[in-house]
Enzyme design. Structure first.
Site, PDB file in Angstrom:
ATOM      1  N   THR A  34       0.849  -1.195   0.000  1.00 53.48           N
ATOM      2  CA  THR A  34       0.000   0.000   0.000  1.00 53.48           C
ATOM      3  C   THR A  34       0.883   1.243   0.000  1.00 53.48           C
ATOM      4  O   THR A  34       1.925   1.257   0.668  1.00 53.48           O
ATOM      5  CB  THR A  34      -0.886  -0.017   1.267  1.00 53.48           C
ATOM      6  OG1 THR A  34      -1.792  -1.114   1.154  1.00 53.48           O
ATOM      7  CG2 THR A  34      -1.678   1.276   1.434  1.00 53.48           C
ATOM      8  N   GLY A  35       0.428   2.287  -0.709  1.00 51.66           N
ATOM      9  CA  GLY A  35       1.136   3.565  -0.641  1.00 51.66           C
ATOM     10  C   GLY A  35       1.543   4.073  -1.999  1.00 51.66           C
ATOM     11  O   GLY A  35       1.256   3.449  -3.033  1.00 51.66           O
ATOM     12  N   ASP A  97       8.798   3.026   4.915  1.00 55.08           N
ATOM     13  CA  ASP A  97       9.037   4.373   5.443  1.00 55.08           C
ATOM     14  C   ASP A  97      10.519   4.592   5.732  1.00 55.08           C
ATOM     15  O   ASP A  97      11.031   5.684   5.499  1.00 55.08           O
ATOM     16  CB  ASP A  97       8.189   4.580   6.703  1.00 55.08           C
ATOM     17  CG  ASP A  97       6.715   4.520   6.363  1.00 55.08           C
ATOM     18  OD1 ASP A  97       6.272   5.352   5.553  1.00 55.08           O
ATOM     19  OD2 ASP A  97       6.018   3.629   6.866  1.00 55.08           O
ATOM     20  N   GLY A 108       4.073   1.316   7.700  1.00 57.90           N
ATOM     21  CA  GLY A 108       2.818   1.679   8.369  1.00 57.90           C
ATOM     22  C   GLY A 108       2.455   3.136   8.270  1.00 57.90           C
ATOM     23  O   GLY A 108       1.452   3.561   8.836  1.00 57.90           O
ATOM     24  N   GLU A 116      -0.068  -5.601   5.776  1.00 60.91           N
ATOM     25  CA  GLU A 116       1.233  -5.658   5.089  1.00 60.91           C
ATOM     26  C   GLU A 116       2.137  -6.704   5.738  1.00 60.91           C
ATOM     27  O   GLU A 116       2.864  -7.426   5.051  1.00 60.91           O
ATOM     28  CB  GLU A 116       1.896  -4.280   5.109  1.00 60.91           C
ATOM     29  CG  GLU A 116       1.185  -3.289   4.182  1.00 60.91           C
ATOM     30  CD  GLU A 116       1.718  -1.877   4.265  1.00 60.91           C
ATOM     31  OE1 GLU A 116       1.540  -1.135   3.288  1.00 60.91           O
ATOM     32  OE2 GLU A 116       2.284  -1.485   5.303  1.00 60.91           O
ATOM     33  N   LYS A 134      14.446   7.023   1.813  1.00 58.36           N
ATOM     34  CA  LYS A 134      14.007   6.048   2.825  1.00 58.36           C
ATOM     35  C   LYS A 134      15.186   5.280   3.448  1.00 58.36           C
ATOM     36  O   LYS A 134      15.003   4.547   4.413  1.00 58.36           O
ATOM     37  CB  LYS A 134      13.036   5.038   2.196  1.00 58.36           C
ATOM     38  CG  LYS A 134      11.872   5.648   1.433  1.00 58.36           C
ATOM     39  CD  LYS A 134      10.867   6.242   2.364  1.00 58.36           C
ATOM     40  CE  LYS A 134       9.640   6.829   1.698  1.00 58.36           C
ATOM     41  NZ  LYS A 134       8.834   5.935   0.922  1.00 58.36           N
TER      42      LYS A 134
END
Ligand code: 5RP
Length: 239
Positions: A34-35, A97, A108, A116, A134
């Protein structure tokens, strides 16, 4: 190059390299993260399905957002519990992240860490796509670690996290009063330490607190990390 351009370049290169090395293949079961980095990876995967390179790919998604994206792109989505998936995936691809030199990861930021981690820890291979911002030296003091909690246990969980040296912030909704509610109906704390922590040790310690559902340290299924170096070359880092 902007950060979002870099995300798209690294994500597409990762999908193509994984196809070339036979790690993404027809008939496979794939976990989709996700993202804003996972999204171009999913879009590129859909392209390779549409151009006929891949057939019969079965996806397990990690959020309502990725579910909607797969619906738009006509990628068939299954539950981890479906017999055809059998609770195990060939590969999961996701964003992150923060990533440390040992490929320990914080995830998250998009509030999807629980699902995830379910796909990442039940996959033969785990792949992270991370733009160069990152990549960090240590974890714990920079990006705040997301911790998914049962709302009713917020106060005792915060006390237990304080005892582990962490400062805690309840994640508040945007254009929604009160806390963020995850896709699983839970709340999120974002926590940070004054000094770097051992992510493997903290992953277990945090999860032993009653009322914690899951935390965003991913240390147990070491990913291959696709990122971009200073020469704008996409590299795959394994430890
Ligand atoms: C969502 C995540 C994301 O992978 C992480 O927050 C990175 O997001 P982005 O790719 O948008 O920078 O863990 O829960």
């Amino acid at each position: 190059m902007t950060q979002s351009e870099q995300k798209a370049i690294v994500a597409s290169a990762a999908i193509d390299a994984l196809i070339e090395h036979g790690e993404i293949f027809s008939g496979m079961k794939i976990g989709l993260g996700t993202g804003s980095t996972a999204e171009p990876a999913v879009r590129h995967l859909a392209k390779r399905i549409a151009d006929g390179t891949l057939k019969d790919v079965k996806a397990v998604v990690t959020s309502f957002g990725t579910q909607n994206l797969c619906e738009e792109l006509e990628i068939p989505v299954f539950s981890m519990n479906d017999k055809i998936i059998g609770g195990h995936l060939d590969l999961t691809i996701d964003g992150a992240d923060e990533v440390d030199p040992f490929n320990n990861v914080i995830k998250g930021g998009g509030a999807a860490l629980l699902r995830e981690k379910i796909v990442a820890y039940n996959s033969s291979k785990f792949v992270i796509v991370a733009d160069s911002t990152k990549i960090v030296k240590t974890l714990g003091t920079g990006f705040r670690l997301p911790v998914e909690i049962i709302g009713e246990a917020r106060v005792p969980v915060i006390a237990a996290l304080n005892a582990l040296g962490a400062e805690c912030f309840l994640r508040e909704g945007v254009r929604k009063c009160g806390p963020v509610i995850t896709d699983n109906g839970n709340q999120l704390l974002d926590i940070v330490w004054k000094e770097p922590v051992d992510p493997a040790e903290m992953e277990d310690k945090i999860n032993s607190i009653v009322g914690v559902v899951e935390n965003g340290f991913f240390t147990k299924n070491k990913p291959t990390v696709f990122t971009m170096n200073e020469d704008t070359k996409v590299i795959a880092r394994q430890v």
